[in-house]
Motif scaffolding. Sequence first.
Motif, PDB file in Angstrom:
ATOM      1  N   LEU A 135       0.841  -1.198   0.000  1.00  0.00           N
ATOM      2  CA  LEU A 135       0.000   0.000   0.000  1.00  0.00           C
ATOM      3  C   LEU A 135       0.874   1.246   0.000  1.00  0.00           C
ATOM      4  O   LEU A 135       0.509   2.276  -0.551  1.00  0.00           O
ATOM      5  N   PHE A 172      -6.836  -3.408   9.230  1.00  0.00           N
ATOM      6  CA  PHE A 172      -6.511  -2.085   9.747  1.00  0.00           C
ATOM      7  C   PHE A 172      -7.079  -1.861  11.149  1.00  0.00           C
ATOM      8  O   PHE A 172      -7.905  -2.639  11.628  1.00  0.00           O
ATOM      9  N   HIS A 223     -14.954  -0.055  10.457  1.00  0.00           N
ATOM     10  CA  HIS A 223     -15.316   1.154   9.708  1.00  0.00           C
ATOM     11  C   HIS A 223     -15.282   0.938   8.199  1.00  0.00           C
ATOM     12  O   HIS A 223     -15.636   1.821   7.446  1.00  0.00           O
ATOM     13  N   GLN A 224     -14.793  -0.218   7.758  1.00  0.00           N
ATOM     14  CA  GLN A 224     -14.714  -0.450   6.322  1.00  0.00           C
ATOM     15  C   GLN A 224     -15.897  -1.278   5.813  1.00  0.00           C
ATOM     16  O   GLN A 224     -16.010  -1.524   4.628  1.00  0.00           O
ATOM     17  N   PHE A 242     -19.388  -2.297   4.391  1.00  0.00           N
ATOM     18  CA  PHE A 242     -20.244  -1.497   3.507  1.00  0.00           C
ATOM     19  C   PHE A 242     -21.400  -2.271   2.902  1.00  0.00           C
ATOM     20  O   PHE A 242     -22.334  -1.688   2.390  1.00  0.00           O
ATOM     21  N   PHE A 299     -16.392  -9.920  -0.159  1.00  0.00           N
ATOM     22  CA  PHE A 299     -15.782  -8.884  -1.002  1.00  0.00           C
ATOM     23  C   PHE A 299     -14.339  -9.227  -1.381  1.00  0.00           C
ATOM     24  O   PHE A 299     -13.964  -9.157  -2.551  1.00  0.00           O
ATOM     25  N   ASN A 354     -12.940 -10.373  -5.123  1.00  0.00           N
ATOM     26  CA  ASN A 354     -11.946  -9.574  -5.839  1.00  0.00           C
ATOM     27  C   ASN A 354     -10.780 -10.428  -6.313  1.00  0.00           C
ATOM     28  O   ASN A 354     -10.068 -10.052  -7.242  1.00  0.00           O
ATOM     29  N   LYS A 396      -7.758   6.185   4.423  1.00  0.00           N
ATOM     30  CA  LYS A 396      -7.730   4.978   5.244  1.00  0.00           C
ATOM     31  C   LYS A 396      -8.671   3.909   4.698  1.00  0.00           C
ATOM     32  O   LYS A 396      -8.293   2.739   4.565  1.00  0.00           O
ATOM     33  N   ILE A 397      -9.905   4.314   4.376  1.00  0.00           N
ATOM     34  CA  ILE A 397     -10.874   3.332   3.881  1.00  0.00           C
ATOM     35  C   ILE A 397     -10.421   2.790   2.533  1.00  0.00           C
ATOM     36  O   ILE A 397     -10.522   1.597   2.262  1.00  0.00           O
ATOM     37  N   LYS A 408      -7.410   2.412   1.509  1.00  0.00           N
ATOM     38  CA  LYS A 408      -6.349   1.428   1.744  1.00  0.00           C
ATOM     39  C   LYS A 408      -6.926   0.138   2.291  1.00  0.00           C
ATOM     40  O   LYS A 408      -6.510  -0.954   1.894  1.00  0.00           O
ATOM     41  N   ALA A 409      -7.892   0.260   3.208  1.00  0.00           N
ATOM     42  CA  ALA A 409      -8.473  -0.940   3.799  1.00  0.00           C
ATOM     43  C   ALA A 409      -9.147  -1.778   2.718  1.00  0.00           C
ATOM     44  O   ALA A 409      -9.038  -3.011   2.719  1.00  0.00           O
ATOM     45  N   GLN A 410      -9.848  -1.115   1.785  1.00  0.00           N
ATOM     46  CA  GLN A 410     -10.514  -1.881   0.727  1.00  0.00           C
ATOM     47  C   GLN A 410      -9.504  -2.417  -0.277  1.00  0.00           C
ATOM     48  O   GLN A 410      -9.683  -3.505  -0.817  1.00  0.00           O
ATOM     49  N   GLN A 411      -8.438  -1.637  -0.525  1.00  0.00           N
ATOM     50  CA  GLN A 411      -7.389  -2.144  -1.414  1.00  0.00           C
ATOM     51  C   GLN A 411      -6.748  -3.382  -0.818  1.00  0.00           C
ATOM     52  O   GLN A 411      -6.395  -4.323  -1.527  1.00  0.00           O
ATOM     53  N   ALA A 449      -9.706  -4.490  -3.535  1.00  0.00           N
ATOM     54  CA  ALA A 449     -10.464  -3.521  -4.332  1.00  0.00           C
ATOM     55  C   ALA A 449      -9.519  -2.815  -5.300  1.00  0.00           C
ATOM     56  O   ALA A 449      -8.338  -2.654  -5.019  1.00  0.00           O
ATOM     57  N   PRO A 462     -17.746   0.597  -2.191  1.00  0.00           N
ATOM     58  CA  PRO A 462     -17.077   0.199  -0.939  1.00  0.00           C
ATOM     59  C   PRO A 462     -16.335   1.349  -0.269  1.00  0.00           C
ATOM     60  O   PRO A 462     -15.980   1.256   0.903  1.00  0.00           O
ATOM     61  N   VAL A 501     -19.824   4.219   0.908  1.00  0.00           N
ATOM     62  CA  VAL A 501     -20.722   3.833   2.003  1.00  0.00           C
ATOM     63  C   VAL A 501     -20.031   4.017   3.361  1.00  0.00           C
ATOM     64  O   VAL A 501     -20.555   4.723   4.223  1.00  0.00           O
ATOM     65  N   PRO A 502     -18.830   3.431   3.565  1.00  0.00           N
ATOM     66  CA  PRO A 502     -18.189   3.642   4.868  1.00  0.00           C
ATOM     67  C   PRO A 502     -17.880   5.108   5.145  1.00  0.00           C
ATOM     68  O   PRO A 502     -17.954   5.563   6.276  1.00  0.00           O
ATOM     69  N   VAL A 556     -21.106   6.800   6.268  1.00  0.00           N
ATOM     70  CA  VAL A 556     -21.410   6.312   7.620  1.00  0.00           C
ATOM     71  C   VAL A 556     -20.500   7.015   8.621  1.00  0.00           C
ATOM     72  O   VAL A 556     -20.937   7.489   9.671  1.00  0.00           O
ATOM     73  N   ARG A 589     -21.283   9.491  11.756  1.00  0.00           N
ATOM     74  CA  ARG A 589     -20.843   9.135  13.098  1.00  0.00           C
ATOM     75  C   ARG A 589     -20.068  10.293  13.725  1.00  0.00           C
ATOM     76  O   ARG A 589     -20.293  10.672  14.862  1.00  0.00           O
TER      77      ARG A 589
END
Lengths: 294, 270
Positions: free
Chosen positions: A65, A98, A103-104, A106, A116, A120, B177-178, B180-183, B187, B203, B206-207, B210, B214
Amino acid sequence: MDAQRRNLKECMVLDHVNYVYGAGTAYEKHALQDINLVLGKNEFIGLIGHTGSGKSTLIQHLNGLLQPTSGHIYYKGNDIGAKEFNKKELRSHVGLVFQYPEHQLFETTVVKDVAFGPKNMGLPQLEVDMRVFAALKEVGISEELYDASPFELSGGQKRRVAIAGVLAMRPEFLILDEPTAGLDPRGRDEILDRIAEIHAEGNRTVILVSHSMEDVAKYATRLIVMNKGNVFADGSPREVFELYRELEEIGLAAPQVTYLSERLREAGVALAQNATTLAEARELLLADWKGGSR
Amino acid sequence: MIRDITIGQYYPVDSPIHRLDPRVKLSATMLYLVSLFVFSGYLGYVLAIAFVAVCVKLSRVPFRYIVRGLKPVLMLLIITLLFNIFLTKQGTELASFWIFHIYDEGLITAALMGLRLVLLVIGSSLMTFTTTPNQLTDGLEKGLRGLKVIHVPVHEIAMMMSIALRFIPILVEETDKIMKAQQARGADFESGKLLQRVKALIPLLVPLIVSAFRRASDLAMAMEARCYHGGEGRTKMKPLHYKKLDYVGYLVLAGYLGLVIGSSFVPFLK
């Protein structure tokens, strides 16, 4: 270490890795300084360090990353910075959970969200489903929650679903960034026990980022301590916690039980060594008591 | 890449511009933006460039950092340039192909419009680089407090603005951050056809939404817990007072305005 060095083809190797954030601005930060590490197969590594010590930056390098500003990272002998290297594939081998992974989430249902990652990867539907159910089982999510919306779950459940989302990719390296942050003691033990079980199944390297010394001492077989972007110490929990005075200087500490055994030894109780976990302290005390009464 | 968004971000160094009272900077920015569109003649451009150059130099914000802030308006800039080049039909024709005709006037107008736009963005981003959102709100609130007489909710507007500004870096970080988390879960945001790319955003969005809700509710709770009840009777920990530097700032500003207005009457260099 020698055993690991034998086969670098199975390891993750970091070679003189440097990383600089925001080069040339007032925000410039040398987050990683000349990191050299060999992360071996099947290890359970605890990565500890103060906030801002570079732990999170380091683990984001392991699945590509972030790219090092200079230096190289090799996964099973291949340079992951190379142009032809398939990063997407790497991310299915090196799973990264993480901080606050909930929080991820969806998707509309728990099952879809966990699917998911495997989807992928381009796996066939049947394989995806099997992995999803296996992963949810591994983290202890009961079947009646499979079709619930992930947003309706409790905090601890959400977190376990999010971890399952990475587990379902069946990574060989599983990296978890403070998986217990913000959970109550019970939720914390549940998650850590699950992780230990997953590691015990074999063939997986687990890297647990934490700043709880008790947690890493209990589970990890090797500790890496980061301080200000450098590797401050690297060894077995016992070796590392022997340095507790130095650890204190960088704002960390050994587990409480290590201090206790140190005090006991000062007070004349002949323990063979300092304990790092409660279970070990019990063994040592019992051994001493038996030896003394004989 | 997402971290490259520098608009509205504070750049923490110490400089005379940073120390200026936010009201000075606010009025300077407003007047500067207006001045960009009222002057005519090349001398005006020279003055405007000189003014902003001096401010940038004084602010000690690296020029490279400011230029990066231009990236988001690059598209707008290019469109402006193209329109001006191809739609101006005055002066002598320089080149033509098919239905396109390029006139020298068109080139000049395009260059000047582009320059104006760049100056506009640099001028306004310089204010946010050198003023913390808190100062900005305080300045706005105090500067506009006269409007309270006609029932403009000045305090509320200022508070909303400061929260919005404060949330830009937070949401940028959250997006990063999101993403990277999905990658990390495989993703792919960077390849594929348009439809796939739009789908790939779900993906992320939506987060993000949300989390925005929050954070908003957390913030509301925290404000409530500290007995926030609007601007009535609120006092400041650091009330704004003009200092010598600020008067100097106003003088410089007045000087600049005088010169710009004066330059319009200079007959040559039109």
